[in-house]
Design a protein around this motif. Sequence first.
Motif, PDB file in Angstrom:
ATOM      1  N   ASP A 216      59.897  63.548  75.975  1.00  0.00           N
ATOM      2  CA  ASP A 216      58.443  63.730  75.853  1.00  0.00           C
ATOM      3  C   ASP A 216      57.788  62.292  76.141  1.00  0.00           C
ATOM      4  OD1 ASP A 216      55.889  64.121  75.257  1.00  0.00           O
ATOM      5  OD2 ASP A 216      56.069  64.813  73.199  1.00  0.00           O
ATOM      6  N   SER A 217      58.236  61.556  75.017  1.00  0.00           N
ATOM      7  CA  SER A 217      57.854  60.029  75.259  1.00  0.00           C
ATOM      8  C   SER A 217      58.733  58.974  76.004  1.00  0.00           C
ATOM      9  CB  SER A 217      57.641  59.606  73.717  1.00  0.00           C
ATOM     10  OG  SER A 217      58.892  59.494  73.015  1.00  0.00           O
ATOM     11  N   HIS A 218      60.032  59.610  75.901  1.00  0.00           N
ATOM     12  CA  HIS A 218      60.993  58.672  76.641  1.00  0.00           C
ATOM     13  C   HIS A 218      62.353  59.453  77.006  1.00  0.00           C
ATOM     14  CE1 HIS A 218      62.904  59.025  72.663  1.00  0.00           C
ATOM     15  NE2 HIS A 218      64.017  58.854  73.269  1.00  0.00           N
ATOM     16  N   ILE A 219      63.002  58.835  78.110  1.00  0.00           N
ATOM     17  CA  ILE A 219      64.508  59.257  78.280  1.00  0.00           C
ATOM     18  C   ILE A 219      65.270  57.952  78.176  1.00  0.00           C
ATOM     19  CG2 ILE A 219      64.055  61.313  79.644  1.00  0.00           C
ATOM     20  CD1 ILE A 219      64.288  59.430  82.048  1.00  0.00           C
ATOM     21  N   ALA A 220      66.726  58.057  78.448  1.00  0.00           N
ATOM     22  CA  ALA A 220      67.339  56.985  78.601  1.00  0.00           C
ATOM     23  C   ALA A 220      68.386  56.951  79.605  1.00  0.00           C
ATOM     24  CB  ALA A 220      68.154  56.637  77.159  1.00  0.00           C
ATOM     25  N   ILE A 221      68.828  56.027  80.509  1.00  0.00           N
ATOM     26  CA  ILE A 221      69.700  55.883  81.567  1.00  0.00           C
ATOM     27  C   ILE A 221      70.757  54.935  80.979  1.00  0.00           C
ATOM     28  CG2 ILE A 221      70.031  55.577  83.961  1.00  0.00           C
ATOM     29  CD1 ILE A 221      67.180  55.875  84.118  1.00  0.00           C
ATOM     30  N   LEU A 222      72.078  55.637  80.862  1.00  0.00           N
ATOM     31  CA  LEU A 222      73.254  54.909  80.362  1.00  0.00           C
ATOM     32  C   LEU A 222      73.527  53.800  81.449  1.00  0.00           C
ATOM     33  CD1 LEU A 222      75.022  56.976  77.999  1.00  0.00           C
ATOM     34  CD2 LEU A 222      72.914  55.577  77.359  1.00  0.00           C
ATOM     35  N   SER A 223      74.539  52.771  81.226  1.00  0.00           N
ATOM     36  CA  SER A 223      74.850  51.932  82.147  1.00  0.00           C
ATOM     37  C   SER A 223      75.729  52.242  83.438  1.00  0.00           C
ATOM     38  CB  SER A 223      75.592  50.580  81.681  1.00  0.00           C
ATOM     39  OG  SER A 223      76.496  51.188  80.545  1.00  0.00           O
ATOM     40  N   ASP A 224      76.450  53.428  82.888  1.00  0.00           N
ATOM     41  CA  ASP A 224      77.289  54.392  83.928  1.00  0.00           C
ATOM     42  C   ASP A 224      76.274  55.289  84.869  1.00  0.00           C
ATOM     43  OD1 ASP A 224      76.674  56.501  82.224  1.00  0.00           O
ATOM     44  OD2 ASP A 224      78.760  56.657  81.756  1.00  0.00           O
ATOM     45  N   GLY A 225      74.972  55.300  84.722  1.00  0.00           N
ATOM     46  CA  GLY A 225      74.214  55.978  85.541  1.00  0.00           C
ATOM     47  C   GLY A 225      73.894  57.401  84.923  1.00  0.00           C
ATOM     48  N   ARG A 226      74.376  57.658  83.767  1.00  0.00           N
ATOM     49  CA  ARG A 226      74.157  58.947  83.348  1.00  0.00           C
ATOM     50  C   ARG A 226      72.789  58.899  82.566  1.00  0.00           C
ATOM     51  NH1 ARG A 226      79.325  60.338  79.705  1.00  0.00           N
ATOM     52  NH2 ARG A 226      79.356  58.144  79.354  1.00  0.00           N
ATOM     53  N   VAL A 227      72.127  60.291  82.798  1.00  0.00           N
ATOM     54  CA  VAL A 227      70.624  60.263  82.191  1.00  0.00           C
ATOM     55  C   VAL A 227      70.952  61.187  80.871  1.00  0.00           C
ATOM     56  CG1 VAL A 227      68.166  61.066  82.599  1.00  0.00           C
ATOM     57  CG2 VAL A 227      69.526  60.047  84.491  1.00  0.00           C
ATOM     58  N   VAL A 228      70.318  60.563  79.531  1.00  0.00           N
ATOM     59  CA  VAL A 228      70.310  61.531  78.556  1.00  0.00           C
ATOM     60  C   VAL A 228      68.909  61.577  77.951  1.00  0.00           C
ATOM     61  CG1 VAL A 228      72.428  60.946  77.921  1.00  0.00           C
ATOM     62  CG2 VAL A 228      70.637  59.325  77.334  1.00  0.00           C
ATOM     63  N   PRO A 229      68.641  62.478  77.083  1.00  0.00           N
ATOM     64  CA  PRO A 229      67.292  62.838  76.802  1.00  0.00           C
ATOM     65  C   PRO A 229      66.661  61.830  75.751  1.00  0.00           C
ATOM     66  CG  PRO A 229      68.564  64.446  75.806  1.00  0.00           C
ATOM     67  CD  PRO A 229      69.471  63.765  76.902  1.00  0.00           C
ATOM     68  N   CYS A 230      67.533  61.246  75.094  1.00  0.00           N
ATOM     69  CA  CYS A 230      67.174  60.532  74.095  1.00  0.00           C
ATOM     70  C   CYS A 230      67.889  59.052  74.068  1.00  0.00           C
ATOM     71  CB  CYS A 230      67.676  61.178  72.769  1.00  0.00           C
ATOM     72  SG  CYS A 230      67.612  60.266  71.099  1.00  0.00           S
ATOM     73  N   CYS A 231      67.263  58.085  73.363  1.00  0.00           N
ATOM     74  CA  CYS A 231      67.650  56.764  73.465  1.00  0.00           C
ATOM     75  C   CYS A 231      69.084  56.488  72.352  1.00  0.00           C
ATOM     76  CB  CYS A 231      66.714  55.505  73.200  1.00  0.00           C
ATOM     77  SG  CYS A 231      65.865  55.810  71.529  1.00  0.00           S
ATOM     78  N   LEU A 232      68.998  57.518  71.613  1.00  0.00           N
ATOM     79  CA  LEU A 232      70.177  57.503  70.387  1.00  0.00           C
ATOM     80  C   LEU A 232      71.423  58.109  70.931  1.00  0.00           C
ATOM     81  CD1 LEU A 232      68.366  58.015  67.348  1.00  0.00           C
ATOM     82  CD2 LEU A 232      68.848  55.632  68.212  1.00  0.00           C
TER      83      LEU A 232
END
Length: 286
Positions: A216-232
Motif C-alpha cells: 500500500d505505502s511501500h514494497i521492498a526489493i532485496l539485493s538478490d532481486g526478489r520483490v517482497v511486500p514489506c520492508c521487514l
Amino acid sequence: MKFNRIYIELTNICGLNCSFCPERSTKNDIIELEFFDSMVSQASHYTNEIVCHVMGDPLVLSDLSKYLDIIHSYNMRAMITTSGFYISNHPSKTLLHSSIRQLNISLNSFNKNTTKLTLDEYLSPILTLCKEKLSSYPEPFLNLRLWNMDDGKSEDEFNAKVFAKLSEFFGVDVDYVKDAKGLRLAPKILLHFDNYFEWPSLSNPIYGNGYCGGLDSHIAILSDGRVVPCCLDYQAIMALGNLHDQSLDEILSSSRACGIAAGFKQNRAVEELCQKCSYKSRFEKD
C-alpha cells in the motif's frame, strides 16, 4: 498503483552484529549498477522515492555515489539509513547528495556492538557531517535515531551520554520526553526516538489480523532481486517474484501480491508471516 516509497537493498552487507537485528542466513549480495538502473527505471513508475536499505548498510559500498547518481537521473529522491560506523568512508557531497531527501543514522548501533571506538570517536565524524550540512547543504534532513526505548528503560544510561554530547555540540537542551517522537537539534537536523520492535518471524506467536502498509505505502526489493511486500521481510518469505526473471509490473499484478493487498484493505493478514508480525499493531487507529 502508487507507493510512498520503494525500498531497494543496495547490499545486504552490514559489517556489524547488532543485537536488535536478526541473524542473516543468505549469502552476501551487492546489486550491480546496471541492474540497479533497471530497478530504478521500473520503480519510477510507482514511486518518487527510493529507500536504499533493508538489512544491509549502503555506506559499505565505496561507489555509493554512483547509485545515488542513478536515482537522481530519474528525478527521484533517496533515503539512506546507516549505522554511522562508515560515515568517514565517504565525502559529505556523497552523504548529502542532491538526490538525498533524508539521511538516517542509527546511534544505538554503537551500544549494541563490540568496538574499540569510544563514544567520542564514533560521534566525531557524525557531528562533523552535521556541521557540514548546516554550512553547505540546506536541503536534506539529517535524522539521528535512538530506536531503543523500552518499558524497562534499559538504555537510559547510554542515552544520557548521547544526550550530553548532543547538548554540548548543538547548544540545546537534549532529553527524552515520554511518548515524544523526537526533537529539533538544528535546522533539518532531528533526534528521533522510537521503541525497539520485534522482527516478523514464522517462529513468532500469532498476533492475528490487522492492517499493514506493505503493498500500500511501500514494497521492498532485496539485493538478490526478489520483490517482497514489506520492508521487514528480509528473508523473502513472501517473495512475489524476482526482477532477474520478471518485470516489476508482472510481479505486482501477481495473484499473491493482489491477495495480500486486498487482505490488508479489509484488515486481514492473509500470509502466515503477517499473522506473526507484531509491527502492524503500530498502524492501528485509536
